[in-house]
Design a protein around this motif. Sequence first.
Motif, PDB file in Angstrom:
ATOM      1  N   ALA A 181      47.285  40.264  32.971  1.00 26.96           N
ATOM      2  CA  ALA A 181      46.680  39.881  34.254  1.00 26.96           C
ATOM      3  C   ALA A 181      46.426  41.085  35.159  1.00 26.96           C
ATOM      4  O   ALA A 181      45.377  41.194  35.794  1.00 26.96           O
ATOM      5  CB  ALA A 181      47.580  38.867  34.964  1.00 26.96           C
ATOM      6  N   GLY A 182      47.375  42.019  35.203  1.00 28.88           N
ATOM      7  CA  GLY A 182      47.248  43.159  36.107  1.00 28.88           C
ATOM      8  C   GLY A 182      46.137  44.118  35.750  1.00 28.88           C
ATOM      9  O   GLY A 182      45.725  44.943  36.576  1.00 28.88           O
ATOM     10  N   GLN A 183      45.611  44.030  34.523  1.00 25.00           N
ATOM     11  CA  GLN A 183      44.568  44.962  34.085  1.00 25.00           C
ATOM     12  C   GLN A 183      43.158  44.419  34.303  1.00 25.00           C
ATOM     13  O   GLN A 183      42.180  45.112  34.041  1.00 25.00           O
ATOM     14  CB  GLN A 183      44.775  45.284  32.597  1.00 25.00           C
ATOM     15  CG  GLN A 183      46.079  45.997  32.313  1.00 25.00           C
ATOM     16  CD  GLN A 183      46.345  46.150  30.823  1.00 25.00           C
ATOM     17  OE1 GLN A 183      45.406  46.201  30.030  1.00 25.00           O
ATOM     18  NE2 GLN A 183      47.612  46.207  30.444  1.00 25.00           N
ATOM     19  N   CYS A 184      43.040  43.184  34.750  1.00 26.12           N
ATOM     20  CA  CYS A 184      41.718  42.573  34.944  1.00 26.12           C
ATOM     21  C   CYS A 184      41.078  43.098  36.223  1.00 26.12           C
ATOM     22  O   CYS A 184      41.662  43.009  37.304  1.00 26.12           O
ATOM     23  CB  CYS A 184      41.838  41.053  35.006  1.00 26.12           C
ATOM     24  SG  CYS A 184      42.441  40.320  33.475  1.00 26.12           S
ATOM     25  N   ILE A 185      39.880  43.625  36.112  1.00 24.24           N
ATOM     26  CA  ILE A 185      39.163  44.188  37.255  1.00 24.24           C
ATOM     27  C   ILE A 185      38.166  43.166  37.805  1.00 24.24           C
ATOM     28  O   ILE A 185      37.382  42.580  37.073  1.00 24.24           O
ATOM     29  CB  ILE A 185      38.431  45.485  36.851  1.00 24.24           C
ATOM     30  CG1 ILE A 185      39.454  46.540  36.413  1.00 24.24           C
ATOM     31  CG2 ILE A 185      37.581  46.018  37.995  1.00 24.24           C
ATOM     32  CD1 ILE A 185      38.836  47.820  35.890  1.00 24.24           C
ATOM     33  N   HIS A 245      35.721  38.969  34.041  1.00 25.16           N
ATOM     34  CA  HIS A 245      36.210  40.206  34.646  1.00 25.16           C
ATOM     35  C   HIS A 245      35.261  41.347  34.294  1.00 25.16           C
ATOM     36  O   HIS A 245      34.486  41.266  33.345  1.00 25.16           O
ATOM     37  CB  HIS A 245      37.638  40.521  34.175  1.00 25.16           C
ATOM     38  CG  HIS A 245      37.749  40.767  32.707  1.00 25.16           C
ATOM     39  ND1 HIS A 245      38.341  41.882  32.179  1.00 25.16           N
ATOM     40  CD2 HIS A 245      37.326  40.058  31.622  1.00 25.16           C
ATOM     41  CE1 HIS A 245      38.292  41.846  30.862  1.00 25.16           C
ATOM     42  NE2 HIS A 245      37.678  40.742  30.498  1.00 25.16           N
ATOM     43  N   TYR A 246      35.346  42.418  35.093  1.00 17.72           N
ATOM     44  CA  TYR A 246      34.421  43.537  34.939  1.00 17.72           C
ATOM     45  C   TYR A 246      34.989  44.562  33.958  1.00 17.72           C
ATOM     46  O   TYR A 246      36.172  44.899  34.012  1.00 17.72           O
ATOM     47  CB  TYR A 246      34.174  44.209  36.293  1.00 17.72           C
ATOM     48  CG  TYR A 246      33.163  45.322  36.238  1.00 17.72           C
ATOM     49  CD1 TYR A 246      31.801  45.041  36.136  1.00 17.72           C
ATOM     50  CD2 TYR A 246      33.556  46.660  36.289  1.00 17.72           C
ATOM     51  CE1 TYR A 246      30.862  46.070  36.076  1.00 17.72           C
ATOM     52  CE2 TYR A 246      32.626  47.682  36.233  1.00 17.72           C
ATOM     53  CZ  TYR A 246      31.279  47.383  36.130  1.00 17.72           C
ATOM     54  OH  TYR A 246      30.351  48.391  36.068  1.00 17.72           O
ATOM     55  N   LYS A 247      34.134  45.031  33.046  1.00 18.63           N
ATOM     56  CA  LYS A 247      34.530  46.062  32.072  1.00 18.63           C
ATOM     57  C   LYS A 247      33.807  47.364  32.430  1.00 18.63           C
ATOM     58  O   LYS A 247      32.611  47.505  32.158  1.00 18.63           O
ATOM     59  CB  LYS A 247      34.167  45.615  30.657  1.00 18.63           C
ATOM     60  CG  LYS A 247      35.016  44.446  30.158  1.00 18.63           C
ATOM     61  CD  LYS A 247      34.771  44.208  28.684  1.00 18.63           C
ATOM     62  CE  LYS A 247      35.766  43.211  28.124  1.00 18.63           C
ATOM     63  NZ  LYS A 247      35.571  42.959  26.695  1.00 18.63           N
TER      64      LYS A 247
END
Length: 306
Positions: A181-185, A245-247
Amino acid sequence: MSEVTRSLLQRWGASFRRGADFDSWGQLVEAIDEYQILARHLQKEAQAQHNNSEFTEEQKKTIGKIATCLELRSAALQSTQSQEEFKLEDLKKLEPILKNILTYNKEFPFDVQPVPLRRILAPGEEENLEFEDEEEEGGAGAGSPDSFPARVPGTLLPRLPSEPGMTLLTIRIEKIGLKDAGQCIDPYITVSVKDLNGIDLTPVQDTPVASRKEDTYVHFNVDIELQKHVEKLTKGAAIFFEFKHYKPKKRFTSTKCFAFMEMDEIKAGPIVIELYKKPTDFKRKKLQLLTKKPLYLHLHQTLHKE
């Protein structure tokens, strides 16, 4: 042409071909998904204000027009009308234009205009913006500060007028459980209501970007107003929630997973629903759970009846 722009054009071209291939094979759900992802990315590039862009203002306008055509084709595939307004053979005329955008100088083949990115602020979103900025400055979340692109507001719609004997539904999206969850931008959720054939029954809505990330949860705490009275939904309809989410490496927004709620699950109170692997299967025929871990989408339903 810089290596960055060359790579960008190659990715756009690959995405365009994937969408057109899905379209020609009759895989409409996949085609629509690919078209909409590419259209959104083209719109962002067409309206980008940064100085390091290699595209001229005229080229950006052409990119925006291609995005409009992708949306028109996507809408044609979702339409229940037999006559398609924008055909696949029309769309294919745009592939060489996109590929050679830096040298293209002819008149655009279709009378369309770039469509601006939807920027409808949801109630209270200004406060959420300030809150999220503070959180990011404090070092929360993953990645360096410059890996966070500009925040795209949601497209939430107000509650419909009440009708005697009819029920309206408010769905509060509380949080979603994800191991990373913490890595989702810039995560947000797209909410749509589809029939058994994957056709939209109501306008699609995007939540604002999540208010915070904590441990294995992305928190939203936002209300979605269903744009149709419950009694008017067709048999077999379902409400879909696509987590996106943004990559930054790929420079586009991607669907990570999805969940859905069927009509017999519409009941007042809290509900948790399972998460499935992408691509989103609106016809609900090939479902694969995202994880065996106890991670779910947490919702709370409120029914309004006159």
